[in-house]
Design an enzyme around this catalytic site. Structure first.
Site, PDB file in Angstrom:
ATOM      1  N   GLY A  26      39.104  30.769  35.856  1.00 54.81           N
ATOM      2  CA  GLY A  26      39.962  30.797  34.740  1.00 54.81           C
ATOM      3  C   GLY A  26      39.725  29.444  33.786  1.00 54.81           C
ATOM      4  O   GLY A  26      39.111  28.664  34.032  1.00 54.81           O
ATOM      5  N   ASN A  27      40.941  29.578  32.726  1.00 52.27           N
ATOM      6  CA  ASN A  27      40.959  28.330  32.135  1.00 52.27           C
ATOM      7  C   ASN A  27      42.258  28.327  31.527  1.00 52.27           C
ATOM      8  O   ASN A  27      43.099  29.222  31.869  1.00 52.27           O
ATOM      9  CB  ASN A  27      39.845  28.324  31.059  1.00 52.27           C
ATOM     10  CG  ASN A  27      40.125  29.534  29.756  1.00 52.27           C
ATOM     11  OD1 ASN A  27      41.299  29.660  29.127  1.00 52.27           O
ATOM     12  ND2 ASN A  27      39.146  30.477  29.781  1.00 52.27           N
ATOM     13  N   ARG A  28      42.631  27.441  30.926  1.00 54.38           N
ATOM     14  CA  ARG A  28      44.004  26.853  30.576  1.00 54.38           C
ATOM     15  C   ARG A  28      44.668  27.641  29.113  1.00 54.38           C
ATOM     16  O   ARG A  28      45.623  27.195  28.743  1.00 54.38           O
ATOM     17  CB  ARG A  28      44.174  25.433  30.429  1.00 54.38           C
ATOM     18  CG  ARG A  28      43.757  24.843  31.739  1.00 54.38           C
ATOM     19  CD  ARG A  28      44.000  23.149  31.559  1.00 54.38           C
ATOM     20  NE  ARG A  28      45.052  22.464  31.166  1.00 54.38           N
ATOM     21  CZ  ARG A  28      45.809  21.642  31.957  1.00 54.38           C
ATOM     22  NH1 ARG A  28      45.026  21.241  33.110  1.00 54.38           N
ATOM     23  NH2 ARG A  28      46.885  21.382  31.658  1.00 54.38           N
ATOM     24  N   ALA A  92      39.817  32.253  24.585  1.00 56.50           N
ATOM     25  CA  ALA A  92      39.090  31.334  25.323  1.00 56.50           C
ATOM     26  C   ALA A  92      38.248  31.999  26.175  1.00 56.50           C
ATOM     27  O   ALA A  92      38.471  32.103  27.428  1.00 56.50           O
ATOM     28  CB  ALA A  92      39.853  30.128  25.866  1.00 56.50           C
TER      29      ALA A  92
END
Ligand code: CTP
Length: 217
Positions: A26-28, A92
Site C-alpha cells: 500500500g502507500n500513505r 496514489a
C-alpha cells in the site's frame, strides 16, 4: 464560476495490491485531498463520481462513490464512469502490483532469509484517460514529489498529456499525504503556474476547482 451540471470524475486514496490473503502493498495516501475535491465540486452543483481506494472517510454530501481496492479495480471503475467533463486523478495509484497473488498465506522457510516478489506495472489510469476517445475536456493530475518538484511535475504534465497538474512536496511536516493541510503548485500546458496555500485541503480544493472552472467556461 459554477460547475452546475458538469460531470466531474475524481479518483482518491491509495490502492492496495494483494500479495497473499493477509498481506498487501500500500502507500500513505489518506484520500483527504480527493475527497475534499469531490465535496467542493458537489457543493458547486457538479454531478460528482468519486472512485475511492481503501480509506474510511465519510462520503461527501451529494457524491456518488465507488469503492475499489486495487489499481486494476480503480482502472476499471474510472473507465466505466466515462464520459465526464472533468477528470481529476488525485489517487496514489500503485505503479506496480504482484505478478500473482499467492492463494494461501506465504510461509517462512527454514534457512531461507530472502523473499523475492515479482511485480508488474499497473495501467496508468491518468495517461489513459487523457488519450481516451471520450477524453474529458479537462484532465488534471497530481504529482507528489520529494524533490525537483517543478521539473518532475512539468514532465508528467507533458508526458501524460494533461491540462493541469497539481504538485505537492511530500516528506515535509504540514504538507502531503496524512495532513489536513497542504500546499500545491498548479502547472498548465501554456506555461501557467499558480501557488495555492498552505491551506486546508477543503480550501485548496475550492481554489483548484476555480482554476478548472475558468478553463471550462
Ligand atoms: N496515476 C495513475 N495511474 C497510475 C499511476 C499514477 O492514474 N498507475 C496518476 C495519479 O493519480 C497522479 C499522477 O498519475 O494523478 C501522478 O502519479 P505519480 O505516482 O506521482 O507519478 P508516476 O507517473 O507514477 O511517476 P513516478 O512514480 O515516476 O513519480
Amino acid at each position: 464560476m459554477s460547475l452546475r451540471g458538469r460531470r466531474v470524475l475524481v479518483s482518491a486514496g491509495p490502492t492496495f495490491e494483494d500479495i497473499d490473503p493477509v498481506r498487501f502493498i500500500g502507500n500513505r495516501s489518506s484520500g483527504k485531498m480527493g475527497f475534499a475535491i469531490a465535496e467542493s465540486a458537489a457543493r458547486q452543483g457538479a454531478d460528482v463520481v468519486l472512485v475511492a481506494g481503501p480509506v474510511s472517510l465519510p462520503t461527501p454530501a451529494g457524491v456518488s462513490r465507488i469503492d475499489v481496492r486495487s489499481a486494476a479495480q480503480m482502472h476499471a471503475a474510472v473507465m466505466a464512469a466515462l464520459p465526464a467533463d472533468i477528470y481529476i486523478g488525485a489517487a496514489a495509484v500503485a505503479d506496480f502490483t504482484p505478478l500473482s497473488v499467492a492463494p494461501g498465506k506465504i510461509k517462512k522457510q527454514a534457512g531461507v532469509d530472502t523473499l523475492t516478489l515479482e511485480l508488474v506495472r499497473t495501467p496508468d489510469i491518468l495517461a489513459e484517460v487523457a488519450v481516451h476517445p471520450r477524453r474529458p475536456r479537462l484532465v488534471v493530475g497530481f504529482a507528489a514529489e520529494t524533490d525537483h518538484v517543478e521539473q518532475y511535475a512539468r514532465g508528467k504534465l507533458e508526458k501524460k498529456k494533461l491540462d493541469l497538474i497539481a504538485a505537492n512536496r511530500v516528506g515535509i511536516v504540514g504538507s502531503g499525504f496524512e495532513s489536513d493541510d497542504n500546499a500545491l503548485v498548479v502547472y498548465g500546458r501554456d506555461g501557467f503556474e499558480r501557488a495555492l496555500g498552505p491551506a486546508s485541503k477543503i480550501e485548496l480544493a475550492d481554489n483548484l476547482l476555480e482554476l478548472i472552472a475558468v478553463r471550462l467556461a
